[in-house]
Write an enzyme that holds these catalytic residues in place. Structure first.
Site, mmCIF file in Angstrom:
data_model
loop_
_atom_site.group_PDB
_atom_site.id
_atom_site.type_symbol
_atom_site.label_atom_id
_atom_site.label_comp_id
_atom_site.label_asym_id
_atom_site.label_seq_id
_atom_site.Cartn_x
_atom_site.Cartn_y
_atom_site.Cartn_z
ATOM 1 N N GLU A 197 0.890 -1.179 0.000
ATOM 2 C CA GLU A 197 0.000 0.000 0.000
ATOM 3 C C GLU A 197 0.916 1.213 0.000
ATOM 4 O O GLU A 197 1.504 1.540 1.030
ATOM 5 C CB GLU A 197 -0.889 -0.009 1.258
ATOM 6 C CG GLU A 197 -1.820 -1.217 1.355
ATOM 7 C CD GLU A 197 -3.041 -1.082 0.456
ATOM 8 O OE1 GLU A 197 -3.409 0.051 0.103
ATOM 9 O OE2 GLU A 197 -3.620 -2.123 0.091
ATOM 10 N N CYS A 231 -2.352 9.657 2.472
ATOM 11 C CA CYS A 231 -1.974 9.122 1.155
ATOM 12 C C CYS A 231 -3.050 9.418 0.117
ATOM 13 O O CYS A 231 -2.761 9.510 -1.069
ATOM 14 C CB CYS A 231 -1.729 7.620 1.260
ATOM 15 S SG CYS A 231 -3.111 6.732 1.971
ATOM 16 N N GLU A 321 5.225 13.645 -4.072
ATOM 17 C CA GLU A 321 4.087 13.456 -3.189
ATOM 18 C C GLU A 321 4.253 14.500 -2.084
ATOM 19 O O GLU A 321 5.258 14.489 -1.364
ATOM 20 C CB GLU A 321 4.097 12.047 -2.589
ATOM 21 C CG GLU A 321 2.846 11.795 -1.790
ATOM 22 C CD GLU A 321 2.839 10.467 -1.065
ATOM 23 O OE1 GLU A 321 3.880 9.828 -0.921
ATOM 24 O OE2 GLU A 321 1.744 10.088 -0.620
HETATM 25 P P1 NAD Z 1 8.139 4.914 4.904
HETATM 26 O O1 NAD Z 1 8.128 4.098 3.655
HETATM 27 O O2 NAD Z 1 9.287 5.805 5.158
HETATM 28 O O3 NAD Z 1 8.070 3.939 6.190
HETATM 29 C C1 NAD Z 1 7.073 2.953 6.334
HETATM 30 C C2 NAD Z 1 7.589 1.835 7.216
HETATM 31 O O4 NAD Z 1 8.743 1.261 6.609
HETATM 32 C C3 NAD Z 1 8.020 2.286 8.606
HETATM 33 O O5 NAD Z 1 7.589 1.341 9.542
HETATM 34 C C4 NAD Z 1 9.524 2.334 8.532
HETATM 35 O O6 NAD Z 1 10.163 2.043 9.739
HETATM 36 C C5 NAD Z 1 9.827 1.253 7.508
HETATM 37 N N1 NAD Z 1 11.066 1.540 6.747
HETATM 38 C C6 NAD Z 1 11.597 2.763 6.480
HETATM 39 N N2 NAD Z 1 12.730 2.628 5.751
HETATM 40 C C7 NAD Z 1 12.909 1.308 5.575
HETATM 41 C C8 NAD Z 1 13.914 0.517 4.913
HETATM 42 N N3 NAD Z 1 14.944 1.093 4.311
HETATM 43 N N4 NAD Z 1 13.769 -0.815 4.904
HETATM 44 C C9 NAD Z 1 12.714 -1.416 5.510
HETATM 45 N N5 NAD Z 1 11.763 -0.728 6.170
HETATM 46 C C10 NAD Z 1 11.846 0.602 6.208
HETATM 47 O O7 NAD Z 1 6.758 5.696 4.923
HETATM 48 P P2 NAD Z 1 6.237 6.748 5.999
HETATM 49 O O8 NAD Z 1 7.037 8.000 5.886
HETATM 50 O O9 NAD Z 1 6.114 6.087 7.322
HETATM 51 O O10 NAD Z 1 4.737 7.019 5.454
HETATM 52 C C11 NAD Z 1 4.457 7.917 4.421
HETATM 53 C C12 NAD Z 1 4.289 7.200 3.102
HETATM 54 O O11 NAD Z 1 3.360 6.161 3.228
HETATM 55 C C13 NAD Z 1 3.717 8.119 2.026
HETATM 56 O O12 NAD Z 1 4.370 7.882 0.815
HETATM 57 C C14 NAD Z 1 2.251 7.696 1.938
HETATM 58 O O13 NAD Z 1 1.624 7.941 0.694
HETATM 59 C C15 NAD Z 1 2.355 6.232 2.211
HETATM 60 N N6 NAD Z 1 1.086 5.739 2.709
HETATM 61 C C16 NAD Z 1 0.347 4.928 1.921
HETATM 62 C C17 NAD Z 1 -0.875 4.471 2.357
HETATM 63 C C18 NAD Z 1 -1.734 3.575 1.526
HETATM 64 O O14 NAD Z 1 -2.679 3.031 2.070
HETATM 65 N N7 NAD Z 1 -1.468 3.409 0.251
HETATM 66 C C19 NAD Z 1 -1.331 4.858 3.626
HETATM 67 C C20 NAD Z 1 -0.543 5.684 4.400
HETATM 68 C C21 NAD Z 1 0.676 6.119 3.948
#
Ligand code: NAD
Length: 446
Positions: A197, A231, A321
């Site tokens: 997602e 998002c 974004e």
């Molecule tokens: P992110 O991708 O930075 O982090 C998400 C998760 O991944 C966190 O738990 C983080 O600890 C982990 N993570 C971060 N870097 C990592 C790595 N290198 N390897 C493995 N895991 C890692 O996202 P965020 O900043 O927490 O959230 C914002 C993003 O999420 C935006 O792009 C938003 O659009 C998206 N989002 C999507 C939905 C959806 O339903 N499609 C919903 C909410 C947020």
């Protein structure tokens, strides 16, 4: 624990879900306070956009689980008439859930409900940035579940990376497209199926033939709820030139109606999650001429609801974004230009079109691709759990909510149950029938 078979018992799963609902109820105030600490969410909004959705998901899953989990009998072709065919819903086994910080409660608990309902064991990794909510999630999970069934691992990317080195039977990730690719690559090493997602970048079109007041209200809410850290928030507007002034004036009026003349004093307006994201969003509007807003306060991680006109579609603000309370808009005269632009970009999580002209809306829906879409609304398609919520292409892979969550976490096993009543010898060698006979037979049965 999974191999003990206990998670396969439907009544046991329902009990686990009920225990979870009771535990959430017990800590409801603390959850709400945690969301206030992390994102300055008002308790009303916390219930509307997080806690309420979780209760609804648990209630639906508990009520419908027996029906969802029952093997489904399907037709068997006439030439196999002595057999019966079924689709069994097998839990995958061990599931890993990784969640982001923007709706830190529901984006972790909702998929967890699906994974439990489908009979899996679960490891959850909440976001390292929404600490208060992560703490209360950890408390609830520890109090509610045997840790061999559901366990929490707290920490940042290093913890995710360590978990991704382990072999899971399913991985469900919500977060950015950048990290989604890392997760997908790690999953590929073990051929682990995934739901991803991912990022939003949702375009929103305002046709000249629209109800301007409602259009402005629904866009203002969808864009500035949770301080734009959604998002599904409109990433940018395309406003028809004939309605430009009226639409912008109405959106500005709504910003004031929702958050007052000074949004920094509103108890209904959120804050940016971290200094890093504050700097990133503040940089987007620095040294630009703005239509409204633009005030910031780093000590509060506050950014005022802001609108900015874009006159060139190659403007860098159109390519990111935004994930914050900044709303760029581009004035168009020709819908072809808008559709071409959307199609030139990575596929968004949602596309919105505000118009009384159903044919125009249909045109946008059929000529562009996105995870979901709304006519005359923003965000709300995700509330209807009769439709899967998810992205496509760059915005994700797979979907969930309601029965779609149960299906996402279940392997649909095709089961063919033959009997010993009759045996057709024509498939066995030595082949003594002519090929023509087989061709005619297959043609007849097909
Ligand atoms: P992110 O991708 O930075 O982090 C998400 C998760 O991944 C966190 O738990 C983080 O600890 C982990 N993570 C971060 N870097 C990592 C790595 N290198 N390897 C493995 N895991 C890692 O996202 P965020 O900043 O927490 O959230 C914002 C993003 O999420 C935006 O792009 C938003 O659009 C998206 N989002 C999507 C939905 C959806 O339903 N499609 C919903 C909410 C947020």
């Amino acid at each position: 624990f999974f191999n003990s078979g206990i998670t396969k018992e439907i009544d046991w799963r329902i009990n686990q879900l009920k225990k979870l609902a009771a535990c959430i109820q017990k800590y409801e105030t603390e959850i709400s306070e945690a969301l206030k600490t992390d994102l300055n969410k008002h308790p009303y909004e916390a219930y509307l956009t997080e806690i309420g959705l979780v209760y609804k998901e648990i209630k639906t899953a508990s009520k419908k689980l027996k029906k969802w989990a029952k093997p489904k009998k399907v037709k068997t072709p006439p030439f196999l008439d002595w057999a019966r065919s079924y689709v069994y819903k097998d839990p995958y086994g061990k599931v890993l859930l990784i969640a982001p910080w923007n709706f830190p409660f529901q984006l972790l608990i909702l998929p967890m409900v699906g994974a439990i309902a489908a009979g899996n064991t679960v490891i959850v990794k909440p976001s390292e940035f929404s600490n208060a909510t992560t703490n209360i999630i950890a408390k609830i999970v520890k109090e509610c579940f045997d840790e061999r069934h559901v366990a929490v691992f707290e920490g940042g990317p290093e913890v995710s990376q360590a978990l991704l080195k382990e072999k899971f039977d399913y991985i469900f990730f919500t977060g950015s497209s950048r990290v989604g690719k890392i997760v997908y690559e790690a999953a590929a090493k073990n051929l682990t199926p995934v739901t991803l997602e991912l990022g939003g970048k949702c375009p929103c079109i305002i046709d000249e033939n629209t109800h301007v007041k409602y259009t402005a209200e629904r866009i203002t809410w969808g864009k500035f709820v949770n301080c734009g850290q959604v998002c599904l928030a409109p990433n940018y507007l395309f406003i028809h030139q004939n309605i430009k002034d009226e639409a912008i004036a109405q959106i500005q009026k709504n910003i004031q109606k929702n958050y007052g003349k000074d949004a920094s004093k509103s108890k209904f307006y959120g804050r940016i999650i971290t200094d890093h994201h504050f700097e990133r969003i503040a940089d987007l509007i620095k040294d630009r001429s703005l239509t409204c807003g633009g005030n910031t306060d780093g000590s509060q991680k506050y950014i005022e609801p802001t609108m900015v006109e874009v006159t060139d579609l190659n403007d860098p603000i159109m390519h990111r974004e935004i994930f914050g309370p900044v709303l760029p808009y581009y004035v168009y005269s020709n819908i072809e230009e808008v559709i071409d632009y959307i199609n030139s970009q990575p596929k968004p999580l949602a596309t919105y079109v505000f118009t009384k002209n159903d044919r125009l809306a249909d045109r946008v829906f059929t000529e562009t691709s996105s995870g979901g879409a709304c006519q005359n609304d923003t965000v709300m398609h995700m509330v209807n759990d009769n439709m899967a919520f998810g992205g496509v292409g760059e915005s994700g892979l797979g979907g969930y909510h309601g029965k779609f969550s149960f299906d996402a976490f279940s392997h649909q096993k095709s089961v063919y149950r033959n009997s010993f009543l009759v045996d057709f010898p024509f498939r066995y060698p030595p082949y003594k029938y002519s090929i023509g006979l087989i061709k005619r037979l297959i043609q007849y049965l097909g």
